[in-house]
Design an enzyme around this catalytic site. Structure first.
Site, PDB file in Angstrom:
ATOM      1  N   LYS A  12       0.873  -1.179   0.000  1.00 30.06           N
ATOM      2  CA  LYS A  12       0.000   0.000   0.000  1.00 30.06           C
ATOM      3  C   LYS A  12       0.912   1.232   0.000  1.00 30.06           C
ATOM      4  O   LYS A  12       1.512   1.587   1.003  1.00 30.06           O
ATOM      5  CB  LYS A  12      -0.881  -0.006   1.255  1.00 30.06           C
ATOM      6  CG  LYS A  12      -1.929   1.070   1.243  1.00 30.06           C
ATOM      7  CD  LYS A  12      -1.697   2.042   2.384  1.00 30.06           C
ATOM      8  CE  LYS A  12      -2.524   3.293   2.229  1.00 30.06           C
ATOM      9  NZ  LYS A  12      -1.945   4.262   1.260  1.00 30.06           N
ATOM     10  N   GLU A  32      10.051   1.609  10.310  1.00 30.52           N
ATOM     11  CA  GLU A  32      11.120   2.610  10.164  1.00 30.52           C
ATOM     12  C   GLU A  32      10.470   3.983  10.119  1.00 30.52           C
ATOM     13  O   GLU A  32       9.644   4.245   9.238  1.00 30.52           O
ATOM     14  CB  GLU A  32      11.942   2.336   8.898  1.00 30.52           C
ATOM     15  CG  GLU A  32      12.752   1.040   8.975  1.00 30.52           C
ATOM     16  CD  GLU A  32      13.733   0.995  10.144  1.00 30.52           C
ATOM     17  OE1 GLU A  32      14.208   2.061  10.580  1.00 30.52           O
ATOM     18  OE2 GLU A  32      14.022  -0.110  10.636  1.00 30.52           O
ATOM     19  N   CYS A  60      14.109  11.338   5.497  1.00 31.96           N
ATOM     20  CA  CYS A  60      14.096  10.947   6.913  1.00 31.96           C
ATOM     21  C   CYS A  60      15.461  11.157   7.545  1.00 31.96           C
ATOM     22  O   CYS A  60      15.570  11.316   8.755  1.00 31.96           O
ATOM     23  CB  CYS A  60      13.660   9.495   7.048  1.00 31.96           C
ATOM     24  SG  CYS A  60      14.643   8.385   6.049  1.00 31.96           S
ATOM     25  N   GLU A  93      10.282  16.451  14.417  1.00 38.43           N
ATOM     26  CA  GLU A  93      10.635  16.376  12.993  1.00 38.43           C
ATOM     27  C   GLU A  93       9.885  17.454  12.214  1.00 38.43           C
ATOM     28  O   GLU A  93       8.663  17.534  12.309  1.00 38.43           O
ATOM     29  CB  GLU A  93      10.266  14.988  12.452  1.00 38.43           C
ATOM     30  CG  GLU A  93      10.766  14.757  11.042  1.00 38.43           C
ATOM     31  CD  GLU A  93      10.405  13.371  10.511  1.00 38.43           C
ATOM     32  OE1 GLU A  93       9.247  12.954  10.680  1.00 38.43           O
ATOM     33  OE2 GLU A  93      11.302  12.713   9.935  1.00 38.43           O
TER      34      GLU A  93
END
Ligand code: NAP
Length: 485
Positions: free
Chosen positions: A174, A249, A283, A384
């Site tokens: 997905k 992750e 990331c 973040e």
């Protein structure tokens, strides 16, 4: 505008609900890029059933035969590189050069795992007794689900799919709704390369409904996810009750330390590439520069020069070196973080504003941004941001730099710029991350080396990439054979 369907049991099919959704070009939202089925849990369920039916046949093939399909897919991707890169840029926004690099990386990943197929065996272990054979063999798991983010829309699906498939698993993937085209293109390429029907299934649509079904379906024996901590943590808990294998992750808050002996030109260059490259939407992007007070002013001047040299615009235009944010939510989030930092007492050193003149009027463009005077407790130092926003934190020497670098809940990648080999080595020993770079950018990974984070960046049970990626997608069986009688 392209039109894609779900890929289930080797057929391209609409969502059972008949609903669709569209993606827009983040550089110019007047342009529709592609239409997709807006699937729900029932579509994901059908995909899992198709994968379950296809699994025994695929698992029975030798790894080398499976590897040939991957190697062929690698060639096909490489032959279509310019066209795929252009579509990637239109849907996700990164520059054409960045997209071309990502498509090449994808071809390389499939070639690497095609080659790995020749090594997928077990181990022979000396037995205590004579005329006894003790060995291990690797077996695939069954139906594996993959849930991927938008920021590397072809490389991340590839670095999960290639080890999953070569190991003999059947897959349901997905992709993120923001940029699913590349996953559909991989499916086309694998089908053309000879992948049997049902071994790979692609379902697009509602994250909660499709992802939720994949996370809770009892026939899904393992799930590899890349995305935000919020969603990854939730999926991890959904997998736990049935002890399904999990690989999550997630995000980082990656520091680059600049010590007082550093080559400041090099430091500014590395930080600008790792903080502003890919519009800061990696990331592993550098989002905190932890710099020794003695060189902070000189370093900051050099970083401002690098920011000024960046040309923001549509990633398909000549000379553009930084594209837009991927969507309105991320774009507004980036600008909000700058506001929050300033309210908390930080100083705007460079940028910080939306760009909307001329051709930029219809996209999610902002200036590369440097925020100074940041302290470790400010939100911009801990959360973040996922955009081209670099926070500068000044410290007094190496020990304090290390303490600040480790003082967050996440630990994905980190870098240090120094000429002092002892401090560089101590940093590699003491920094709490999965990937550490010395005098290099915090972004950029070798596909043949393990990758993954620690703390809230990862479930930290299995690594991705490199030969160890196979560990997540296989189980080891131990065989005792006595031929003494
Ligand atoms: P996200 O919002 O967590 O979405 C990731 C995937 O999860 C998408 O496919 C999304 O589908 C799906 N999803 C959403 N809700 C779900 C639910 N309730 N159950 C199951 N699946 C669900 O992350 P993103 O915004 O796409 O990606 C950015 C994040 O990824 C950043 O935090 C970044 O640091 C991280 N990232 C980490 C790595 C790494 O290797 N550590 C690499 C790249 C990116 P929809 O799109 O349909 O909502």
């Amino acid at each position: 505008m392209e039109t894609y369907q779900n890929f289930i049991g080797g057929e391209w099919v609409a969502a059972q609900s008949g609903k669709t959704f569209e993606t827009l070009n983040p550089a110019d939202t007047r342009e529709k890029v592609a239409q997709y089925p807006h699937s729900g849990g029932e579509d994901a369920k059908a995909a899992v059933a198709a994968a379950k039916a296809a699994f025994p046949g695929w698992a029975a093939m030798t790894p080398v035969a499976r590897g040939r399909v991957l190697s062929k897919a690698s060639q096909l991707i490489e032959s279509r590189k310019p066209e795929l890169a252009k579509l990637l840029t239109r849907e996700e926004g990164k520059t054409l050069a960045e997209a071309t690099g990502e498509v090449q990386r994808t071809a390389d990943i499939f070639r690497f795992f095609g080659g790995i197929s020749y090594t997928l065996g077990g181990q022979t272990i000396p037995h205590d007794l004579p005329n006894n054979l003790l060995y291990t063999k690797r077996e695939p798991l069954g139906v594996v689900a993959l849930i991927t983010p938008w920021n590397f829309p072809i490389a991340i699906p590839a670095w999960k799919l290639a080890p999953a498939l070569v190991s003999g698993n059947a897959v349901v993937i997905k992709p993120a709704s923001q940029a699913p085209a590349m996953t559909c293109e991989i499916a086309k390429v694998l089908a053309e390369a000879g992948l049997p029907k049902g071994v790979l299934n692609v379902v697009m649509g509602d994250g909660r409904a499709v992802g939720g079904e994949l996370a809770t379906n009892p026939d899904v024996v393992a799930l590899s996810f890349t995305g935000s901590y919020k969603i990854g943590h939730q999926i991890y808990q959904q997998l736990a009750p049935r002890q399904a294998r999990a690989q999550m992750e997630m995000g980082g808050k990656n520091p680059t330390i600049v010590l007082d002996d550093a080559d400041l030109d090099l430091a500014a260059k590395l930080v600008a590439i790792a903080g502003f490259g890919l519009t800061g939407q990696a990331c592993t992007a550098t989002s905190r520069v932890i710099v020794d007070k003695k060189v902070a002013a000189a370093f900051t001047e050099k970083l401002i020069e690098k920011a000024k040299a960046i040309k923001v615009g549509n990633g398909l235009s000549d000379g553009v070196t930084m594209g837009p944010a991927v969507n309105e939510q991320e774009f507004k989030g980036n600008l909000d973080y700058v506001d929050i930092a300033l309210k908390e007492g930080a100083k705007l050193v460079y940028g910080g504003k939306q760009l909307k003149d001329g051709d930029l009027a219809h996209g999610y463009f902002m200036e590369p941004t440097i925020v100074g005077g940041v302290t470790p407790n400010m939100r911009i130092a801990k959360e973040e941001v996922f955009g081209p926003v670099i926070a500068i934190i000044e410290v007094d020497g190496f020990d304090q730099a290390l303490e600040v670098a480790n003082g967050v809940d996440v630990g994905l990648s980190a870098s240090i710029v120094t000429r002092d080999i002892k401090k560089a080595m101590l940093y590699t020993d003491r920094i709490q991350v999965g990937v550490i770079k010395v005098n290099q950018i915090s972004t950029g990974l070798a596909l043949q080396a393990p990758f993954g984070g620690v703390k809230q960046s990862s479930t930290d049970s299995f690594k991705e990439q490199g030969t160890v990626a196979i560990d997540f997608y296989t189980r080891i069986k131990t065989v005792y054979l006595d031929y003494s009688a």
